[in-house]
Design an enzyme around this catalytic site. Structure first.
Site, short mmCIF file in Angstrom:
data_model
loop_
_atom_site.label_atom_id
_atom_site.label_comp_id
_atom_site.label_asym_id
_atom_site.label_seq_id
_atom_site.Cartn_x
_atom_site.Cartn_y
_atom_site.Cartn_z
N GLY A 165 0.79 -1.22 0.00
CA GLY A 165 0.00 0.00 0.00
C GLY A 165 0.83 1.28 0.00
N LYS A 201 -6.23 5.22 -13.88
CA LYS A 201 -7.49 5.88 -13.55
C LYS A 201 -7.78 5.54 -12.09
CE LYS A 201 -11.88 7.22 -14.99
NZ LYS A 201 -11.53 8.65 -14.81
N TYR A 202 -8.19 6.55 -11.30
CA TYR A 202 -8.53 6.31 -9.90
C TYR A 202 -10.01 5.95 -9.85
CZ TYR A 202 -9.06 7.02 -4.89
OH TYR A 202 -9.33 6.84 -3.55
N GLU A 275 -5.25 -9.90 -8.35
CA GLU A 275 -6.03 -8.86 -7.67
C GLU A 275 -6.69 -7.91 -8.66
OE1 GLU A 275 -3.96 -8.60 -3.30
OE2 GLU A 275 -3.59 -6.94 -4.66
N GLU A 287 -2.77 -6.10 -9.67
CA GLU A 287 -1.49 -6.78 -9.50
C GLU A 287 -1.70 -8.27 -9.24
OE1 GLU A 287 0.95 -6.03 -6.11
OE2 GLU A 287 -0.71 -5.94 -4.71
N ASN A 289 -0.14 -11.48 -6.84
CA ASN A 289 0.76 -11.91 -5.78
C ASN A 289 1.11 -13.38 -6.00
OD1 ASN A 289 0.83 -9.45 -4.33
ND2 ASN A 289 -1.23 -9.88 -3.59
N ARG A 291 2.29 -15.84 -4.26
CA ARG A 291 2.53 -16.53 -2.98
C ARG A 291 1.19 -16.86 -2.34
NH1 ARG A 291 0.58 -12.28 0.03
NH2 ARG A 291 1.21 -10.23 -0.74
N VAL A 294 -2.24 -13.92 3.21
CA VAL A 294 -2.67 -13.94 4.62
C VAL A 294 -4.10 -14.50 4.71
CG1 VAL A 294 -3.22 -12.46 6.60
CG2 VAL A 294 -1.24 -11.92 5.16
P1 ADP Z 1 0.09 -2.73 -3.05
O1 ADP Z 1 0.90 -3.69 -3.84
O2 ADP Z 1 0.90 -1.62 -2.47
O3 ADP Z 1 -0.80 -3.39 -2.06
P2 ADP Z 1 -2.10 -2.48 -4.99
O4 ADP Z 1 -1.86 -2.13 -6.41
O5 ADP Z 1 -2.42 -3.90 -4.68
O6 ADP Z 1 -0.85 -1.97 -4.12
O7 ADP Z 1 -3.26 -1.57 -4.41
C1 ADP Z 1 -3.61 -1.61 -3.03
C2 ADP Z 1 -4.94 -0.92 -2.81
O8 ADP Z 1 -4.88 0.45 -3.28
C3 ADP Z 1 -6.10 -1.51 -3.57
O9 ADP Z 1 -6.68 -2.63 -2.91
C4 ADP Z 1 -7.05 -0.31 -3.61
O10 ADP Z 1 -7.67 -0.14 -2.36
C5 ADP Z 1 -6.12 0.86 -3.85
N1 ADP Z 1 -5.94 1.14 -5.30
C6 ADP Z 1 -4.98 0.65 -6.12
N2 ADP Z 1 -5.15 1.06 -7.41
C7 ADP Z 1 -6.26 1.84 -7.42
C8 ADP Z 1 -7.00 2.55 -8.45
N3 ADP Z 1 -6.60 2.55 -9.73
N4 ADP Z 1 -8.13 3.22 -8.08
C9 ADP Z 1 -8.54 3.23 -6.78
N5 ADP Z 1 -7.91 2.59 -5.78
C10 ADP Z 1 -6.78 1.90 -6.07
#
Ligand code: ADP
Length: 447
Positions: A165, A201-202, A275, A287, A289, A291, A294
């Site tokens: 995160g 995009k968010y 994910e 992404e 993972n 492995r 948890v």
């Molecule tokens: P990390 O590898 O650091 O855990 P992730 O890419 O898996 O990062 O993203 C972790 C969390 O961040 C997601 O579960 C979501 O809550 C938020 N997030 C990631 N990408 C986006 C996106 N494009 N828009 C909104 N939230 C996002």
């Protein structure tokens, strides 16, 4: 089959692997830092080796010390658990070079998925839908603004090497983007030693939905449905459930088949999690993972399978013990992560546990390495246990969780248990009506 496996981890996940080994008639070797000499995983394993001082950089992350421990004890394989070296391609490679089996995917697959840009490109090429965004890394602000205007604000800037995160910044306007772009790069450089960032995009109200996949390394692959892990604080999961309250059987089999086919094409071996963010009926890959996660127990509960046992089987060259057709969902499971943290700020709260009493009864599983008199060391993760419940349906799982939380006693340190009692009283949680922003908003109102 292996005769002896070394577990390169600590805490509840080390116990989880030792238990699978014991049921399979495999000897287990625990490794530990000097701070963990009294830890439960050391007591429970058949043998143990001290691999260094308290800081994980000098113990649980020391590849040389772990390989030496394998040589000394004659362990033929290493299970990395999660965290630490579980997604470290050079560790997997080093083990292979020493003739030791890494219980996990190939170094190559770890490498591809460890770099988020390469992972996204690979996912796209394998037919997995991805979040709209930049094609690869973005090196300067002019390009960043072009990409953002192309996909539309708000956007999220993410570090290629990111994880846990960290290294993510949201921008709603071009002005915000300028600052976010600069700080994201600086933070990424400081945290991961790599300042490459990319733009996505968010999404405003998505759920975090992840698909459990499993490959046999020979082109056979299955999926084990989804987990909804939308309840997050600072992008870290705190409550996970399966099946996902918003996912229909049709959506599950469609996205599941896409993921399983992708794994089959690359002849992936072992457990993996793809994910996604899920919004308005669409899945967007974020992404993978490579492995065990948890939150794997919720999947184990609803499918009645032992994922660690399967990891060990396929790593030894055996087949998976189930086919896609054998996998049928039974009921509903929820996991809550119990951390030694003090509310409302979630400050880590290590210290001595005076009394520990684990809940029990039908459909209750407590994965924890705690015991009465144990001192939680300050050096590691604050996760001290996972409480997982299973019910015939979601309402039964919820009331079982409430009941089990009431039985749990961890005396001496503060924990996140009160958070879960409060969450269970919320209508949105009872109705499964939440997205990735729900918990942060709720926490802001509570405290
Ligand atoms: P990390 O590898 O650091 O855990 P992730 O890419 O898996 O990062 O993203 C972790 C969390 O961040 C997601 O579960 C979501 O809550 C938020 N997030 C990631 N990408 C986006 C996106 N494009 N828009 C909104 N939230 C996002």
């Amino acid at each position: 089959m292996f005769e002896k496996i070394l577990i390169a981890n600590r805490g509840e996940i080390a116990l989880r692997v030792i238990r699978a080994c014991r049921e399979m008639g495999i000897k287990s070797v625990a490794v530990h830092s000097t701070a963990d000499a009294d830890a439960m995983h050391v007591r429970m394993a058949d043998e143990s080796v001290c691999i260094g001082p308290a800081p994980s950089s000098e113990s649980y992350l020391s590849k040389a010390a772990i390989i030496s421990a394998c040589e000394i004890t004659g362990a033929q394989a290493v299970h990395p658990g999660y965290g630490f070296l579980s997604e470290n391609a050079s560790f997997a490679q080093a083990l292979e070079d020493h003739g030791i089996t890494f219980i996990g995917p190939s170094a190559e697959h770890i490498r591809i998925m460890g770099d988020k840009i390469t992972a996204k490109e690979t996912a796209k090429a394998l037919g997995i839908p991805v979040v709209p965004g930049s094609d690869g890394g973005v090196a300067d602000f002019e390009t960043a603004i072009g990409v953002a205007e192309g996909i539309g604000f708000p956007v999220i800037i993410k570090a290629t090497a990111g994880g846990g995160g960290r290294g993510m910044k949201v921008a709603k306007t071009p002005e915000e983007l300028e600052i976010a772009f600069r700080t994201a790069r600086a933070e990424a450089k400081a945290a991961f030693g790599n300042d490459e960032v990319y733009i996505e995009k968010y999404l405003q109200k998505p759920r975090h939905i992840e698909i459990q996949v499993f490959g046999d390394g020979k082109g056979g692959a299955v999926h084990l449905g989804e987990r909804d892990c939308s309840l997050q604080r600072r992008h870290q999961k705190v409550f996970e459930e399966a099946p996902g309250p918003a996912i229909t059987p049709k959506m599950r089999s469609e996205i599941g088949a896409i993921c399983a086919n992708a794994m089959s094409k690359i002849a992936y071996i072992g457990a993996g999690t793809v994910e996604f963010l899920y919004e308005d009926g669409n899945f967007y890959f974020i992404e993978m993972n490579t492995r065990l996660q948890v939150e794997h127990p919720v999947t184990e509960f609803i499918f009645g399978v032992d994922l660690v046992r399967e990891q060990i089987r396929v790593a030894s060259g055996m087949a998976l013990s189930f086919t896609q057709d054998d996998l049928e969902i039974n009921g509903h499971a929820i996991e809550v992560r119990i951390n030694a943290e003090k509310l409302p700020n979630f400050a880590p709260c290590p210290g001595k546990v005076r009394t520990f009493h684990a809940p029990g009864g039908l459909g209750v599983r407590m994965d924890s390495a705690l015991y009465g008199g144990y001192s939680i060391p300050p050096y590691y993760d604050s996760l001290i246990g996972k409480l997982i419940v299973h019910g015939r349906d979601r309402p039964e799982a919820l009331s079982r969780l409430r009941r089990a939380l009431g039985e749990l006693i961890v005396d001496g340190v503060d924990t996140t248990v009160p958070l879960f009692h409060a969450l269970l009283a919320e209508p949105d949680i009872q109705n499964g009506d939440y997205n990735i922003h729900w918990l942060e908003k709720w926490l802001a109102q509570q405290f």
